[in-house]
Design a protein around this motif. Sequence first.
Motif, PDB file in Angstrom:
ATOM      1  N   ASN A 133      -5.822 -11.088  -3.660  1.00  0.00           N
ATOM      2  CA  ASN A 133      -5.933 -12.538  -3.810  1.00  0.00           C
ATOM      3  C   ASN A 133      -6.696 -13.164  -2.650  1.00  0.00           C
ATOM      4  O   ASN A 133      -7.483 -14.094  -2.838  1.00  0.00           O
ATOM      5  N   ALA A 134      -6.467 -12.651  -1.443  1.00  0.00           N
ATOM      6  CA  ALA A 134      -7.149 -13.193  -0.273  1.00  0.00           C
ATOM      7  C   ALA A 134      -8.650 -12.912  -0.332  1.00  0.00           C
ATOM      8  O   ALA A 134      -9.471 -13.774   0.009  1.00  0.00           O
ATOM      9  N   LEU A 135      -9.022 -11.715  -0.767  1.00  0.00           N
ATOM     10  CA  LEU A 135     -10.439 -11.358  -0.842  1.00  0.00           C
ATOM     11  C   LEU A 135     -11.153 -12.144  -1.937  1.00  0.00           C
ATOM     12  O   LEU A 135     -12.307 -12.557  -1.775  1.00  0.00           O
ATOM     13  N   ILE A 136     -10.471 -12.349  -3.063  1.00  0.00           N
ATOM     14  CA  ILE A 136     -11.069 -13.086  -4.180  1.00  0.00           C
ATOM     15  C   ILE A 136     -11.117 -14.580  -3.889  1.00  0.00           C
ATOM     16  O   ILE A 136     -12.019 -15.296  -4.327  1.00  0.00           O
ATOM     17  N   GLY A 137     -10.116 -15.048  -3.149  1.00  0.00           N
ATOM     18  CA  GLY A 137     -10.019 -16.477  -2.892  1.00  0.00           C
ATOM     19  C   GLY A 137      -9.324 -17.218  -4.016  1.00  0.00           C
ATOM     20  O   GLY A 137      -9.451 -18.436  -4.145  1.00  0.00           O
ATOM     21  N   ALA A 138      -8.575 -16.490  -4.839  1.00  0.00           N
ATOM     22  CA  ALA A 138      -7.826 -17.089  -5.942  1.00  0.00           C
ATOM     23  C   ALA A 138      -6.675 -16.166  -6.294  1.00  0.00           C
ATOM     24  O   ALA A 138      -6.699 -14.964  -5.998  1.00  0.00           O
ATOM     25  N   LYS A 139      -5.654 -16.721  -6.940  1.00  0.00           N
ATOM     26  CA  LYS A 139      -4.483 -15.928  -7.286  1.00  0.00           C
ATOM     27  C   LYS A 139      -4.702 -15.263  -8.637  1.00  0.00           C
ATOM     28  O   LYS A 139      -4.602 -15.894  -9.678  1.00  0.00           O
ATOM     29  N   VAL A 140      -5.026 -13.965  -8.600  1.00  0.00           N
ATOM     30  CA  VAL A 140      -5.202 -13.220  -9.850  1.00  0.00           C
ATOM     31  C   VAL A 140      -4.138 -12.133  -9.996  1.00  0.00           C
ATOM     32  O   VAL A 140      -4.022 -11.515 -11.044  1.00  0.00           O
ATOM     33  N   SER A 141      -3.350 -11.901  -8.953  1.00  0.00           N
ATOM     34  CA  SER A 141      -2.300 -10.886  -9.013  1.00  0.00           C
ATOM     35  C   SER A 141      -1.046 -11.452  -8.374  1.00  0.00           C
ATOM     36  O   SER A 141      -1.119 -12.100  -7.320  1.00  0.00           O
ATOM     37  N   ILE A 142       0.105 -11.227  -8.998  1.00  0.00           N
ATOM     38  CA  ILE A 142       1.327 -11.848  -8.512  1.00  0.00           C
ATOM     39  C   ILE A 142       1.815 -11.147  -7.253  1.00  0.00           C
ATOM     40  O   ILE A 142       1.512  -9.988  -6.990  1.00  0.00           O
ATOM     41  N   LYS A 151      -2.494 -13.980   6.576  1.00  0.00           N
ATOM     42  CA  LYS A 151      -3.113 -14.965   7.467  1.00  0.00           C
ATOM     43  C   LYS A 151      -4.635 -15.042   7.304  1.00  0.00           C
ATOM     44  O   LYS A 151      -5.294 -15.792   8.014  1.00  0.00           O
ATOM     45  N   HIS A 152      -5.190 -14.245   6.377  1.00  0.00           N
ATOM     46  CA  HIS A 152      -6.642 -14.210   6.123  1.00  0.00           C
ATOM     47  C   HIS A 152      -7.428 -13.815   7.376  1.00  0.00           C
ATOM     48  O   HIS A 152      -8.497 -14.359   7.656  1.00  0.00           O
ATOM     49  N   ARG A 153      -6.934 -12.844   8.106  1.00  0.00           N
ATOM     50  CA  ARG A 153      -7.606 -12.379   9.322  1.00  0.00           C
ATOM     51  C   ARG A 153      -8.363 -11.087   9.056  1.00  0.00           C
ATOM     52  O   ARG A 153      -7.866 -10.200   8.368  1.00  0.00           O
ATOM     53  N   GLN A 154      -9.568 -10.999   9.612  1.00  0.00           N
ATOM     54  CA  GLN A 154     -10.404  -9.802   9.553  1.00  0.00           C
ATOM     55  C   GLN A 154     -10.882  -9.464   8.141  1.00  0.00           C
ATOM     56  O   GLN A 154     -11.220  -8.311   7.850  1.00  0.00           O
ATOM     57  N   LEU A 155     -10.906 -10.428   7.246  1.00  0.00           N
ATOM     58  CA  LEU A 155     -11.341 -10.153   5.875  1.00  0.00           C
ATOM     59  C   LEU A 155     -12.859  -9.973   5.793  1.00  0.00           C
ATOM     60  O   LEU A 155     -13.337  -9.158   4.999  1.00  0.00           O
TER      61      LEU A 155
END
Length: 310
Positions: A38-47, A169-173
């Motif tokens: 979800n963090a890599l896509i930038g949207a919630k596609v997996s619960i 935390k969306h770090r190092q993506l």
Amino acid sequence: MTDIVTPESADGASEAQGRCGLIAIVGRPNVGKSTLLNALIGAKVSIVSRKAQTTRHRIHGVLTRPGEQFVFVDTPGFQRKHGGTMNRMMNRVVTQALSDVDVVVMVVQAGKWTPADAELLPLLPKGPRHILAVNKTDLLKDRNALFPFVQKIAEQHAFDAVVPVSAEKHRQLDPLMAEIAQGLPQGEPMFEEDALTDRSVRFITTELIREKIFRLVGDELPYSCTVVIEQWEELPNQTRIAACVFVERESHRPILLGKGGEHMKRIATEARQDIAKLLDQPTHLEVYVKVRKGWSDSQSALRELGYDAT
């Protein structure tokens, strides 16, 4: 050993042009695979849930950038101890996902290398680029422990790159994406530019309801539940949805409903809020419970309920 990728060391990564590929995200249960997707896509596609084995299906998440399309494959956590038809089915999903990918991202939890992690190493296919994503680095109390932890893993498997990240935390993506991009082959996009997933809105709706069950119900009951959409009506200014939660035992019904139905009301309310955001319009959601004995251990029932039970 393989270098640990930092923002500075990723600066010189090449910018792939006209590339598209499949990236499998694998790891033992509960290391944060879906959160990372979800963090890599930038949207919630997996619960997402703190409970292990939340993901049951193979889900493609799509990220398209100029000249690049990343098709991520989120998989269930691999279970060495099968424990039933559904777990065997989920293990096949993992194996199939690894059979035709260009990059494998193995996710581990920082500071926690277990026998279940080590058992996955022989299953990683030869050929694709192998990246180790060391997740939950924000939870590490001693940052100096990261290097020896990574070194221990690198002695067991020759990863092409190691990237410490915090999906939460969306770090190092960005460094992780740069390493993934190096493994993408040249090719045309598989999906439209604005696609986020290969799954339908109805499927994501059932997953959002199941997520609330995982988050709001005790430890065991969520694993005996599945959700099916029984009615979907699109009106000019509203979508009306009726969903059924199947449980395996009559004794599960009162647990899921709660006193006076309060438990189910909360599940439905929180799910409805997420679904309304997904659909971008007001949503009426009705959720009810039915008993279907032994559904998770029956191939025919699993197929009927939308699982890949082949």
